[in-house]
Scaffold this motif. Structure first.
Motif, PDB file in Angstrom:
ATOM      1  N   TYR A  73       0.936  -1.015   0.280  1.00 16.79           N
ATOM      2  CA  TYR A  73      -0.889  -0.023   0.302  1.00 16.79           C
ATOM      3  C   TYR A  73       0.695   0.826  -0.005  1.00 16.79           C
ATOM      4  O   TYR A  73       0.720   2.177  -0.526  1.00 16.79           O
ATOM      5  CB  TYR A  73      -0.982  -0.025   1.535  1.00 16.79           C
ATOM      6  N   LEU A  74       1.639   1.324   0.990  1.00 16.70           N
ATOM      7  CA  LEU A  74       2.150   2.449   0.908  1.00 16.70           C
ATOM      8  C   LEU A  74       3.234   2.609  -0.400  1.00 16.70           C
ATOM      9  O   LEU A  74       3.715   3.904  -0.749  1.00 16.70           O
ATOM     10  CB  LEU A  74       3.497   2.751   2.170  1.00 16.70           C
ATOM     11  N   ASN A  75       3.730   2.233  -0.934  1.00 21.35           N
ATOM     12  CA  ASN A  75       4.906   1.901  -1.981  1.00 21.35           C
ATOM     13  C   ASN A  75       4.628   2.093  -3.447  1.00 21.35           C
ATOM     14  O   ASN A  75       4.398   2.790  -4.401  1.00 21.35           O
ATOM     15  CB  ASN A  75       5.798   0.130  -2.173  1.00 21.35           C
ATOM     16  N   GLU A  76       2.905   1.575  -3.607  1.00 23.43           N
ATOM     17  CA  GLU A  76       2.399   1.255  -4.846  1.00 23.43           C
ATOM     18  C   GLU A  76       0.727   1.866  -5.028  1.00 23.43           C
ATOM     19  O   GLU A  76       0.386   2.594  -5.903  1.00 23.43           O
ATOM     20  CB  GLU A  76       1.802  -0.090  -5.229  1.00 23.43           C
ATOM     21  N   ILE A  77       0.638   1.866  -3.883  1.00 19.14           N
ATOM     22  CA  ILE A  77      -1.301   2.729  -3.919  1.00 19.14           C
ATOM     23  C   ILE A  77      -1.034   4.379  -3.228  1.00 19.14           C
ATOM     24  O   ILE A  77      -1.435   5.185  -4.001  1.00 19.14           O
ATOM     25  CB  ILE A  77      -2.152   2.616  -3.140  1.00 19.14           C
TER      26      ILE A  77
END
Lengths: 189, 359
Positions: B231-235
């Motif tokens: 979530y933190l890296n891609e969203i």
């Protein structure tokens, strides 16, 4: 190559990310909604100069890349590269503009700098904590205001613009923090 | 140089402060107009709602014989405000300081920060989405009247090299976000046929997906930790960029104190608001089932022990209040300091505080 964890991270350190050498330019802690902590890191690929962010799980295992530094003299720059010379061997090396980053504004021709070397290739420049540069352009100061803390913008011999106290004039030698671009103090030659 | 020392020469610091001052005034006016009562609840608490992720500040109350009793600095006024709701208090809000230990070394955290939290009865998280949007529209109109948003043009709020269209609010579910930004079908992260939560939110399923994407996973990682990393890296980097984003329907392991959806028990009625890529607000349809809450308390206590976080006293008075009955309600927690950052065009929370904590 040594195995370290995210708690060992330091700004300027070189690590392996997806099989390429990257430099950590910044990092900070991130706490999402639940459970664990994360470290959001700004990485720069030393080959391509490409900068991006990656968020590690706190405590994640990372390969540190060992580098050593060699002192070199800065010669000149062109559109894409900065050129340095190893004074003992007279060999010339170049570093791409995006590996030098914003420090390019503080480089002085003929001065010595510490270059990071890995596998006999230069992969970065170690930012000194302080650089000393001459003021090349400055407006006339208003009556020597040292108390108020008011500032004016001057231009340095390297091309950088810096906010300084009003008493600084053209020709003065000043110390600047190249990381933040902040004026530190006036220096006596 | 500390922020307060910059006051005489720094126009930006002054502007940032005037925005905070006006924001406090406008928030109170907004809720007074809507007939919400303002409340003050304690910062010093003898017991907490155990949440596995917070580190708390701990202190000691000394009685007249100098006998110690542990007290905690509250991480959110939630438990106190919801107790008031069970007593029939009705719509209310609080602007208070909240405390979260270890939240240092970040441009968007200060261990002591200002929180607006409000609760609306006979409402759910969808009603809260509307109220939150109304609040922001009200703030913008009135800040502009006072000439405190000089760079706001048309509907665009400039922030950190972005131009945010404040007239267009995007709503996206976590499930859709996984599809859109990670190319993952959420169904591949869960085993719907399993019985227990641990088996439904299968750590081996999510590890497989994470490994394929090049993330490092090990035996200690939980489903939720790996979910968060993806979530933190891609969203997250995509949220609140061109317009405000409300991301909603969080998977059950991240339900916190939100009610599960009635039509899909894998997800909770929870949303977060991002503007300018800053996470500004968190909202639930409040969980009112005391047995479910007790189960979550126990689970969080277990996780806290596992992660070696220090012991806290769980708030049994909260469970007792839920037993009495919490009306259907929804609450929102909004970070005031980050909202100031957004309107003042400032990238470090420390620059919105006269005396930021930093080391």
């Amino acid at each position: 190559m040594g195995k370290i964890s995210t708690s060992d991270f330091q700004k300027g350190m070189f690590i392996e990310y997806r099989n390429d050498i990257h430099q950590i330019t910044e990092f900070q802690h991130v706490n999402p909604g639940k459970g664990s902590a994360f470290i959001r890191t700004k990485l720069r690929n030393v080959k391509s100069g490409n900068a991006f962010e990656f968020t590690y799980k706190s405590g994640e295992s990372v390969n540190e890349v060992s580098v050593y530094t060699r002192e070199m003299q800065y010669l000149y720059k062109d559109e894409s590269q900065y050129y340095f010379m190893d004074k003992s061997s007279f060999e010339q090396y170049s570093l791409s503009k995006n590996l030098i980053g914003s420090f390019g504004n503080y480089l002085k021709e003929g001065a010595q700098y510490q270059i990071y070397i890995h596998d006999n290739r230069p992969i970065g420049l170690r930012y000194p904590k302080k650089v000393k540069l001459k003021v090349s352009e400055a407006d006339e100061a208003t009556k020597g205001n040292t108390v108020g803390g008011a500032k004016k913008t001057v231009k340095l011999e390297s091309g950088a613009a810096v906010q300084v106290p009003l008493f600084i004039k053209k020709g003065d030698l000043i110390a600047v923090n190249p990381d933040t671009g902040e004026y530190l103090e006036r220096v006596n030659e | 140089m500390s922020t307060w020392k910059k006051w005489p020469h720094d126009e930006k610091i002054r502007q940032t402060y005037y925005i905070r001052e006006e924001l406090n005034f406008l928030i109170r006016k907004f809720f007074r107009n809507k007939k919400f009562h303002e409340v003050e609840t304690p910062i010093l608490l003898p017991a907490l709602i155990p949440e596995s992720y917070y580190e708390y500040f701990k202190t000691h109350l000394l009685d007249r014989n100098l006998q110690k009793k542990t007290l905690f600095l509250s991480a959110s006024p939630e438990s106190s405000l919801k107790k008031l709701l069970t007593a029939g208090f009705g719509n209310c809000f609080e602007i208070t300081k909240s405390f979260r230990n270890t939240e240092i070394g970040s441009n968007i955290h200060n261990p002591e920060f200002t929180m607006l939290e409000w609760y609306m009865v006979n409402a759910d998280y969808k009603n809260s989405m509307d109220l939150l949007k109304n609040l922001f529209q009200y703030l913008i109109v009135n800040l502009r009247k006072k000439k405190l948003l000089p760079h706001f043009k048309g509907n665009l709020l400039p922030y950190n090299n972005l131009e945010i269209d404040m007239s267009r609010w995007e709503k996206i579910s976590i499930r859709k976000a996984f599809n859109k930004y990670c190319g993952i079908d959420f169904n591949s992260l869960v085993d719907k046929n399993a019985n227990s939560d641990n088996d439904i939110f299968s750590v081996s399923l999510i590890k497989t997906i994470a490994r394929k994407k090049g993330y490092l996973v090990d035996r200690k990682n939980t489903w939720e930790e790996i979910f968060n990393q993806i979530y933190l890296n891609e969203i997250e980097p995509n949220l609140g960029i061109d317009h405000p984003t409300i991301i909603y329907d969080f998977p059950k392991p991240l339900a916190a104190l939100a009610k599960l959806k009635s039509d899909n028990k894998l997800f909770a009625q929870r949303f977060e608001l991002y503007i300018g890529n800053l996470e500004l607000a968190d909202c639930y349809t409040e969980l009112d089932n005391w047995q479910e809450q007790q189960i979550r308390f126990d689970n969080d206590q277990y996780l806290r022990k596992k992660c070696k976080k220090y012991e806290i006293t769980p708030d049994s008075e909260y469970i007792a209040a839920l037993k009495k009955g919490l009306p259907d309600s929804s609450g929102v927690a909004l970070g005031i300091d980050r909202t100031v950052m957004l309107f003042a065009g400032v990238e470090k929370i420390q620059d919105t505080l006269f005396f930021p904590l930093d080391y």
